[in-house]
Design a protein around this motif. Structure first.
Motif, mmCIF file in Angstrom:
data_model
loop_
_atom_site.group_PDB
_atom_site.id
_atom_site.type_symbol
_atom_site.label_atom_id
_atom_site.label_comp_id
_atom_site.label_asym_id
_atom_site.label_seq_id
_atom_site.Cartn_x
_atom_site.Cartn_y
_atom_site.Cartn_z
ATOM 1 N N HIS A 74 -3.138 39.216 -10.793
ATOM 2 C CA HIS A 74 -3.054 39.851 -9.632
ATOM 3 C C HIS A 74 -4.059 39.413 -8.562
ATOM 4 O O HIS A 74 -3.881 39.253 -7.457
ATOM 5 C CB HIS A 74 -3.438 41.448 -10.077
ATOM 6 C CG HIS A 74 -3.754 42.289 -8.738
ATOM 7 N ND1 HIS A 74 -4.700 42.269 -8.325
ATOM 8 C CD2 HIS A 74 -2.718 42.987 -8.219
ATOM 9 C CE1 HIS A 74 -4.623 43.311 -7.040
ATOM 10 N NE2 HIS A 74 -3.411 43.523 -6.984
ATOM 11 N N GLY A 133 4.162 40.922 -13.890
ATOM 12 C CA GLY A 133 3.933 41.849 -13.444
ATOM 13 C C GLY A 133 2.669 41.918 -12.537
ATOM 14 O O GLY A 133 2.508 42.494 -11.268
ATOM 15 N N LEU A 136 4.029 40.350 -8.987
ATOM 16 C CA LEU A 136 4.601 41.391 -8.148
ATOM 17 C C LEU A 136 3.604 42.246 -7.578
ATOM 18 O O LEU A 136 3.716 42.776 -6.431
ATOM 19 C CB LEU A 136 5.643 42.032 -8.905
ATOM 20 C CG LEU A 136 6.573 42.686 -8.304
ATOM 21 C CD1 LEU A 136 7.275 42.111 -7.090
ATOM 22 C CD2 LEU A 136 7.759 43.520 -9.212
ATOM 23 N N ILE A 137 2.612 42.989 -8.391
ATOM 24 C CA ILE A 137 1.871 43.844 -7.803
ATOM 25 C C ILE A 137 0.775 43.278 -6.977
ATOM 26 O O ILE A 137 0.497 43.922 -5.824
ATOM 27 C CB ILE A 137 0.941 44.323 -9.172
ATOM 28 C CG1 ILE A 137 1.752 45.230 -10.130
ATOM 29 C CG2 ILE A 137 -0.264 45.593 -8.539
ATOM 30 C CD1 ILE A 137 0.818 45.359 -11.378
ATOM 31 N N GLU A 160 10.746 39.725 -8.976
ATOM 32 C CA GLU A 160 11.682 41.032 -9.259
ATOM 33 C C GLU A 160 12.530 41.006 -10.387
ATOM 34 O O GLU A 160 12.417 41.760 -11.333
ATOM 35 C CB GLU A 160 11.784 41.852 -8.139
ATOM 36 C CG GLU A 160 10.895 42.442 -6.925
ATOM 37 C CD GLU A 160 11.663 43.075 -5.928
ATOM 38 O OE1 GLU A 160 12.587 43.254 -5.966
ATOM 39 O OE2 GLU A 160 10.812 43.096 -4.850
ATOM 40 N N VAL A 191 2.773 47.686 -17.602
ATOM 41 C CA VAL A 191 3.245 46.765 -16.521
ATOM 42 C C VAL A 191 3.948 47.711 -15.701
ATOM 43 O O VAL A 191 3.754 47.632 -14.273
ATOM 44 C CB VAL A 191 3.680 45.616 -16.960
ATOM 45 C CG1 VAL A 191 4.253 44.809 -15.837
ATOM 46 C CG2 VAL A 191 2.667 44.743 -17.585
ATOM 47 N N HIS A 194 2.687 50.120 -13.198
ATOM 48 C CA HIS A 194 1.907 49.786 -12.135
ATOM 49 C C HIS A 194 2.982 48.985 -11.078
ATOM 50 O O HIS A 194 2.668 48.945 -9.949
ATOM 51 C CB HIS A 194 0.819 48.726 -12.413
ATOM 52 C CG HIS A 194 -0.140 49.292 -12.972
ATOM 53 N ND1 HIS A 194 -0.527 49.940 -14.160
ATOM 54 C CD2 HIS A 194 -1.527 49.641 -12.327
ATOM 55 C CE1 HIS A 194 -1.651 50.205 -14.577
ATOM 56 N NE2 HIS A 194 -2.382 50.333 -13.359
ATOM 57 N N ALA A 195 3.908 48.324 -11.633
ATOM 58 C CA ALA A 195 4.725 47.341 -10.811
ATOM 59 C C ALA A 195 6.104 48.088 -10.661
ATOM 60 O O ALA A 195 6.678 47.316 -9.707
ATOM 61 C CB ALA A 195 5.306 46.038 -11.692
ATOM 62 N N CYS A 198 6.938 48.439 -6.801
ATOM 63 C CA CYS A 198 7.230 47.413 -6.229
ATOM 64 C C CYS A 198 8.639 46.636 -6.286
ATOM 65 O O CYS A 198 8.996 45.501 -5.667
ATOM 66 C CB CYS A 198 6.219 46.257 -6.732
ATOM 67 S SG CYS A 198 4.573 46.623 -6.287
#
Length: 702
Positions: A74, A133, A136-137, A160, A191, A194-195, A198
């Motif tokens: 991240h 992840g 993407l985050i 994604e 994961v 959090h993702a 998104c």
């Protein structure tokens, strides 16, 4: 040190287990290298080693290891994206001679491809989610900050899609290896938690929720990274000590430190988003049987939580008396932390149950006669076991709980046999007695609050043997302020049972006792609003066309006589304000204080719209007499306004309205209500033997 030499040094460090104190330094170096290496093969090599390094994975620190690596990717992608955005807008600083540019001169697409290529066959598939992840985050967080990311949209869409596919492959892997509640399953949950925000709707729809749902429930409620099957309460009572005749739970106790550790766990700390993810999974699973299995798991967890709570001495203290029996440290330092953890379990469970009923209302399988009452019963059982937490917040304090509770009630009330079985399973163990343990009284409160909604579908036998028998002990407990909620619930249940058409015989049997209890607790333990509502309900139960009125036609007149007689002799001093009055005192039109006499007069007037015509003709003037007996002008005006409201607001049907109009217009009703008090004063001033004034009746008003 040149980047290549630093990479070699780092790769050697990753080959052996390292002390946890060295982990932040190693991860910081890895994050820095990911943003400075210019050779994509080196970036791929570093990523691959991070996912397999013995330094992290030989003795992992649970899910925190996955979270730390997630943070590495991240942080790296955030740095890369910020740099390329600055370059695009000509904001990037000029490079010094020999200085390596961020991303090593690679384009954004090349850098991301190099990182993703490191998620290869050398590592388990669930570890690949850490890479995807993290990327993407990082992209999503920058978009939330308003950064222009349109030039990276195509690559983001590919990430994604890769994350959705990797999730499904990882779920199959942990299922085949029976690691659903191990580190693999926990990392998948971490994961996705959090993702998930998104991911686009298209990619979300590609996830296999049938495989994901059991992993989510197992991780959140039964793993050592979640609520630990509620067993974290098991050893707590060993650390509860009695100090100076009070109980204390020290902040230095092992059990309290364990609670703090649980609260700091990544999944527990983010249980809100995790519960919403689980609810989304519930709404999208293809196999309805998984939802029934999950409901069993939730009911089992909530039952274990209640059982563990009962073993703690804190459960033996009524919530209203905690300040008396608890030391300052326990009251203000340690117990609030425990209650935050318990509330987290309650909120997450309710959010998941909301997803269950949202799905049930639109799913023909779950809404079938063989499944729907079972789900409703399981939900009500779960809410019952969590009620020792809910009761501290107030059941109506959050809308999610209200939706789940009322929806389960609506569903179960359509199946009388299942409802009867449910209430027999949760009925108080010792009917006719008030239990000594506060937890048992809380469970009784849940029973009474829930039973109130089912009196129309339960049999008269169940209404009498369970509901009435459970409510009777509490009807006389209003003097105990700590039991005021259950006292009010008992009155509500009694009124609901007495109002049920199929319970006419039960009503005739228990009505005298309830009337006596009702008058004995007013006004000290029952507010004016509650008393008026209860009495009006009794009048509806006893007046035609109710079933009871056929066998006991004199009951309405008897009840009115009781109110009238008590009003004649009632105190005229203002009653202390109840909670409703206190809440409205700061409004534009606060309610005026009323005496017991005024409240009883209002109670009698409330009953007029349900009386038979013959009885109405008799009690219209008697109500006016009570009105004129009130000495306080402000109170009398309140009662007079209510009298007028009853006559003109449409509360009466056409036949009763015609009777009231005739009394008002041609039988002296107008004069009695509007000017009766003035006529009494005029009569009191006449000399002995004088003739009455024209139009003034000779008899006194009382």
């Amino acid at each position: 040190m040149p980047a290549d030499r630093l990479l070699s040094t780092l790769l050697r460090s990753l080959q052996t287990y390292t002390d946890q104190q060295d982990t932040p330094r190693i991860l910081g170096t890895a994050s820095s290298l990911l943003t400075t290496l210019g050779n994509p093969h080196n970036i791929t090599l570093l990523t691959s080693h991070l996912l397999t390094a013995p330094a992290f994975w030989d003795r992992p620190d649970g899910i925190r290891t996955s979270l730390r690596l997630l943070s590495v990717f991240h942080s790296a992608v955030t740095t890369i994206l910020n740099y390329h955005n600055d370059v695009r807008h000509n904001k990037a600083p000029e490079l010094l001679p020999g200085q390596t540019p961020t991303s090593g001169g690679l384009s954004l697409d090349d850098w991301i491809r190099a990182v993703v290529a490191g998620a290869d066959d050398r590592s388990q598939r669930w570890k690949h989610l850490i890479v995807l992840g993290g990327l993407l985050i990082g992209t999503g967080s920058l978009e939330e900050q308003g950064m222009d990311m349109y030039w990276a949209s195509s690559m983001r869409k590919r990430v994604e899609g890769a994350l959705a596919r990797a999730t499904n492959l990882a779920l199959v892997e942990v299922r085949d290896r029976s690691e659903a509640d191990g580190l693999g399953g926990q990392t998948i949950v971490l994961v996705l938690n959090h993702a998930f925000a998104c991911l686009s709707e298209l990619e979300r729809s590609q996830i296999d929720y049938d495989l994901l749902l059991p992993v989510l429930i197992g991780t959140a409620y039964y793993s050592n990274e979640g609520f630990q099957s509620a067993y974290f309460l098991g050893g707590l009572d060993l650390d509860v000590k009695r100090e100076r005749e009070k109980l204390n739970w020290s902040a230095r106790a092992t059990s309290f430190r364990q609670v703090e550790v649980i609260m700091s766990r990544p999944l527990v700390a983010s249980m809100g988003p995790l519960s919403r993810l689980t609810a989304h999974a519930v709404e999208n699973v293809k196999d309805p049987w998984l939802i029934q299995t999950m409901m069993d798991d939730l009911a089992s967890f909530s039952r274990a939580l209640t059982t563990q709570w009962r073993q703690i001495r804190f459960s033996e203290i009524d919530p209203a008396e905690e300040a008396t029996y608890l030391e300052e440290e326990a009251l203000n330092t340690t117990l609030p932390v425990l209650w935050r953890l318990l509330k987290a379990a309650l909120f997450s469970t309710v959010v998941i149950l909301r997803g269950v009923f949202s799905r049930t209302l639109a799913d023909s399988v779950l809404a079938s006669d063989s499944v729907a009452p079972v789900l409703a019963s399981q939900a009500l059982h779960t809410l019952r076991h969590l009620y020792f937490i809910t009761s501290r917040l107030g059941p109506a304090s959050f809308s999610q709980h209200t939706f789940v509770y009322l929806t389960a009630i609506d569903i179960l009330s359509a199946y009388p046999i299942h409802a009867d079985r449910f209430f027999k399973s949760i009925a108080p163990q010792q009917l006719g007695q008030i239990p000594r343990h506060p937890l048992d009284r809380i469970l009784d409160l849940y029973f009474l609050n829930t039973a109130e909604h089912f009196t129309l579908v339960l049999t008269p036998v169940t209404n009498e043997e369970l509901l009435v028998a459970s409510a009777v002990p509490y009807l006389a407990s209003g003097g105990n302020h700590n039991m005021l909620p259950i006292f009010e619930a008992a009155h509500s249940v009694m009124l609901a049972v007495l109002s049920a058409p199929q319970s006419a015989e039960v009503t005739a049997k228990h009505l005298p006792f309830y009337i006596d209890a009702l008058f004995s607790v007013f006004p000290h333990n029952l507010s004016p609003r509650q008393f008026r509502l209860a009495f009006k309900t009794l009048m509806r139960v006893t007046a035609p066309p109710s079933v009871l009125s056929a066998s006991h036609p004199d009951l309405p007149a008897t009840l009115l006589e009781l109110v009238f007689d008590r009003a004649v002799h009632a105190p005229t001093t203002p009653l202390p304000p109840d909670e409703t009055t206190l809440a409205l005192q700061g409004s534009d039109a606060p309610p005026p204080p009323l005496s017991e006499q005024a409240v009883l007069t209002l109670t009698l007037l409330d009953s007029l719209p349900v009386l038979p015509i013959a009885l109405l003709e008799e009690w219209l003037p008697l109500g006016a007499e009570l009105l004129n007996a009130i000495n306080d002008d402000a109170m009398r005006e309140v009662v007079k306004a209510r009298y007028w409201e009853i006559l003109v607001s449409g509360e009466m049907d056409a036949e009763r309205s015609a009777c009231a109009v005739a009394w008002w217009g041609t039988r002296g009703g107008r004069e009695m209500v509007l000017f009766g008090r003035e006529d009494d004063v005029a009569l009191s001033k006449m000399m002995s033997g004088a003739l009455p004034a024209e139009g003034v009746p000779r008899e006194s008003k009382l």
